[in-house]
Design an enzyme around this catalytic site. Structure first.
Site, PDB file in Angstrom:
ATOM      1  N   GLY A  50       6.147  -6.655 -25.928  1.00  0.00           N
ATOM      2  CA  GLY A  50       5.712  -5.471 -25.190  1.00  0.00           C
ATOM      3  C   GLY A  50       4.221  -5.244 -25.290  1.00  0.00           C
ATOM      4  O   GLY A  50       3.463  -6.124 -25.693  1.00  0.00           O
ATOM      5  N   VAL A  57       2.266  -6.490 -28.078  1.00  0.00           N
ATOM      6  CA  VAL A  57       3.103  -6.279 -29.259  1.00  0.00           C
ATOM      7  C   VAL A  57       3.943  -7.524 -29.516  1.00  0.00           C
ATOM      8  O   VAL A  57       4.534  -8.084 -28.597  1.00  0.00           O
ATOM      9  CB  VAL A  57       4.024  -5.061 -29.059  1.00  0.00           C
ATOM     10  N   ASP A 164      -0.819  10.581 -25.643  1.00  0.00           N
ATOM     11  CA  ASP A 164      -0.164   9.483 -24.922  1.00  0.00           C
ATOM     12  C   ASP A 164       1.345   9.514 -25.145  1.00  0.00           C
ATOM     13  O   ASP A 164       1.964   8.496 -25.451  1.00  0.00           O
ATOM     14  CB  ASP A 164      -0.751   8.143 -25.370  1.00  0.00           C
TER      15      ASP A 164
END
Length: 307
Positions: A50, A57, A164
């Site tokens: 990801g 990631v 976020d």
């Protein structure tokens, strides 16, 4: 060029000797660069699972059996902020710092691995079809996320604005307990300061108007994003969707007509097949609508929602 990476790991019951050295200034494990590079196969593409705020990631496993996830960082400032903030927070619904490596041009930070991945994988990704998130789990995830944010806004000192909040930044442990993650964009709010002005960063669809337009950062930014997230948890619709005629519609625009008609059942994710608490559904939708009110003064605080 300096690269920053971060990792997540799970510890077996027998705590191994990955990090024999702990500084009194840093209560976290200290890892060797060699071990973390081996764990992720030097950030091989096959290990990529990801994206984070500052890079890709990765998943891996150490020689001691610890599962790890790494995020290849592309900016020094964001990681410095994240490490500083992670050193301040201690809450069951926030992803905590496990350890780090620091040496030469590399900075590697280590987190707990979340075996049930991120919320986005269950709502829109490869696990969506399995429908592992029944109604009780969705409500627990929503409440857990709210409690994590309430801690940041009201208990952390100084207070912290995440900036976020989104489905990919809510991770799920073995019991599907929510862990708010990724503090790379976060801001520390000094005592007595109501808001800051900063460069706009975040994800389209989750951004409050005052932040997206003028870069004004306050608690209401996270409140708005949480409202969008809550609608996403309830209906499994992405924050912004493209209609057949090419027009884009956000979640608030989609939900509003149903709220006006009192047709709350139409908002629930069809994958639930009607298995949800009607009163809870209505309450959750109305909370989300208050959170996404265009006037921040009309929004509730996160501590109200957590309770």
């Amino acid at each position: 060029m300096i690269f920053w990476r971060c990792f997540c790991c799970i510890y077996p019951e027998e705590h191994q000797e990955i990090s024999e050295n702990k500084s009194k200034d840093y209560p976290w494990d200290i890892y060797s660069l060699k071990e973390l590079l081996l764990a992720t196969n030097i950030f091989h593409q096959n290990n990529k699972i990801g994206e984070g705020a500052f890079g890709s990631v990765y998943w891996g496993r150490t020689s001691k059996g610890i599962e790890v996830i790494g995020n290849e960082r592309k900016g020094r400032d964001g990681v410095a902020v994240e490490v500083e903030i992670l050193g301040r927070v201690r809450h069951k619904n926030l992803l905590g710092l496990r350890g780090f490596y620091a040496g030469g041009d590399e900075r590697l930070i280590v987190y707990d691995y979340m075996p049930n991945h991120s919320l986005i994988t269950h709502l829109h990704g490869q696990l969506a079809e399995d429908c592992l998130l029944d109604w009780p789990r969705r409500m627990r995830i929503a409440i857990g996320s709210a409690e994590g944010l309430a801690y940041l806004h009201h208990e952390a000192n100084p207070h912290i604005i995440h900036k976020d909040i989104k489905a990919s930044n809510v991770l799920l442990d073995t019991e599907f307990e929510a862990k708010v993650a990724d503090f790379g964009f976060a801001k520390l709010i000094p005592e007595g300061v109501t808001h800051l002005t900063t460069r706009v960063k975040g994800t389209l669809g989750y951004l409050a108007l005052e932040y997206a337009m003028w870069g004004k950062v306050s608690e209401s930014c996270d409140v708005y994003s949480f409202g969008i997230l809550l609608l996403e948890i309830i209906g499994a619709k992405k924050p912004i969707e493209k209609l057949p005629d090419g027009v884009k519609r956000d979640n608030v625009q989609w939900v509003t007509p149903y709220v006006q008609k009192g047709a709350f059942n139409h908002i629930a994710d069809p994958m639930l097949k009607g298995k949800f608490d009607r009163d809870q559904l209505k309450s959750a939708v109305m909370i989300a609508m208050r959170c996404t009110d265009g006037n921040p003064e009309n929004q509730p605080s996160m501590i109200c929602k957590a309770r």
